[in-house]
Design a protein around this motif. Structure first.
Motif, PDB file in Angstrom:
ATOM      1  N   GLN A   1       0.829  -1.211   0.000  1.00 53.88           N
ATOM      2  CA  GLN A   1       0.000   0.000   0.000  1.00 53.88           C
ATOM      3  C   GLN A   1       0.865   1.264   0.000  1.00 53.88           C
ATOM      4  N   THR A   2       1.930   1.221  -0.810  1.00 48.44           N
ATOM      5  CA  THR A   2       2.841   2.363  -0.888  1.00 48.44           C
ATOM      6  C   THR A   2       2.923   2.891  -2.316  1.00 48.44           C
ATOM      7  N   ALA A   3       3.218   4.175  -2.414  1.00 48.87           N
ATOM      8  CA  ALA A   3       3.467   4.813  -3.706  1.00 48.87           C
ATOM      9  C   ALA A   3       4.777   5.582  -3.592  1.00 48.87           C
ATOM     10  N   LEU A   4       5.766   5.219  -4.413  1.00 51.05           N
ATOM     11  CA  LEU A   4       7.041   5.927  -4.465  1.00 51.05           C
ATOM     12  C   LEU A   4       6.996   6.871  -5.649  1.00 51.05           C
ATOM     13  N   LEU A   5       7.037   8.169  -5.370  1.00 47.37           N
ATOM     14  CA  LEU A   5       6.985   9.190  -6.419  1.00 47.37           C
ATOM     15  C   LEU A   5       8.362   9.803  -6.579  1.00 47.37           C
ATOM     16  N   LYS A   6       8.792   9.952  -7.836  1.00 48.24           N
ATOM     17  CA  LYS A   6      10.122  10.483  -8.126  1.00 48.24           C
ATOM     18  C   LYS A   6      10.006  11.691  -9.052  1.00 48.24           C
ATOM     19  N   GLN A   7      10.958  12.603  -8.922  1.00 43.14           N
ATOM     20  CA  GLN A   7      11.094  13.798  -9.760  1.00 43.14           C
ATOM     21  C   GLN A   7       9.839  14.665  -9.678  1.00 43.14           C
ATOM     22  N   ASN A   8      10.017  15.858  -9.143  1.00 38.28           N
ATOM     23  CA  ASN A   8       8.917  16.823  -8.983  1.00 38.28           C
ATOM     24  C   ASN A   8       7.736  16.215  -8.241  1.00 38.28           C
ATOM     25  N   ALA A   9       8.045  15.418  -7.220  1.00 40.81           N
ATOM     26  CA  ALA A   9       6.989  14.762  -6.447  1.00 40.81           C
ATOM     27  C   ALA A   9       6.353  15.764  -5.485  1.00 40.81           C
ATOM     28  N   GLN A  10       5.025  15.680  -5.386  1.00 43.05           N
ATOM     29  CA  GLN A  10       4.275  16.544  -4.480  1.00 43.05           C
ATOM     30  C   GLN A  10       3.163  15.745  -3.835  1.00 43.05           C
ATOM     31  N   LEU A  11       2.872  16.064  -2.597  1.00 46.02           N
ATOM     32  CA  LEU A  11       1.710  15.509  -1.918  1.00 46.02           C
ATOM     33  C   LEU A  11       0.894  16.691  -1.418  1.00 46.02           C
TER      34      LEU A  11
END
Length: 200
Positions: A61-71
């Protein structure tokens, strides 16, 4: 390919991307192009994540966001940005192992650090390395090695090479440790040698 919309039920997520690879046995979705991921509550989007690349693991249940990542968080309204964000949707945590910045609209402040971790359920943040905070209300500035921040109570504990400055009234504080409350604009510097500079 082309305006892909993927919806998962555990965790409750909706993913929008131009290009999505679904590895069915591994329960993973990856995108090497810009992607938007929304957490769903009662089928309505709440917190949203953006990134130029992503790896979503449905098992963990994880999301790894790369480059210009925003939450982008709704409650409290905040934006967390980095080139690497690991969002654990199930545990409601976010961690950044690269330089991170936080914009708190409610408290009108921006924080930056070399690394950070956030507990979205408890609404707390821990920032490590070259921590800097700038507040808009009193034109205040805080620097330290680490910072623990309770987003709800607006209380913080800064440790290591603490420097605090504000413009009205104008003064500087230096010391090894500081405790404060953003809403009240109070800061107590303690532990060892404390230097106060009042600017006339």
């Amino acid at each position: 390919m082309g305006q892909v919309v993927a919806v998962s039920q555990k965790p409750d997520l909706q993913m929008n991307a131009e290009h999505l690879i679904w590895q069915i046995p591994q329960k993973r979705l990856t995108s090497d192009r810009p992607i938007q991921i929304a957490r769903l509550i009662n089928n309505k989007p709440t917190d949203q994540a953006l990134g130029d690349r992503a790896d979503v693991n449905l098992n963990t249940q994880t999301a790894l966001l790369k480059q210009n990542a925003q939450l982008l968080l709704l409650s409290p309204p905040m934006q967390i940005a980095s080139n690497s964000l690991l969002w654990n949707v199930g545990a409601q945590t976010v961690s950044a192992d690269q330089p991170v910045s936080i914009l708190s609209r409610q408290q009108q402040m921006v924080l930056t650090a070399n690394q950070g971790s956030f507990n979205l359920k408890q609404k707390t943040a821990q920032l490590v390395g070259n921590v800097q905070g700038i507040g808009q209300r009193n034109q205040s500035q805080l620097r330290s090695d680490t910072l623990d921040w309770n987003i709800v109570t607006e209380e913080f504990v800064a440790q290591g090479n603490v420097f605090y400055r504000q413009n009205n009234p104008a003064f500087n504080l230096r010391g090894p440790r500081a405790f404060g409350k953003i809403r009240d604009q109070t800061v107590v510097v303690s532990g060892g040698r404390v230097v106060t500079e009042i600017i006339p």
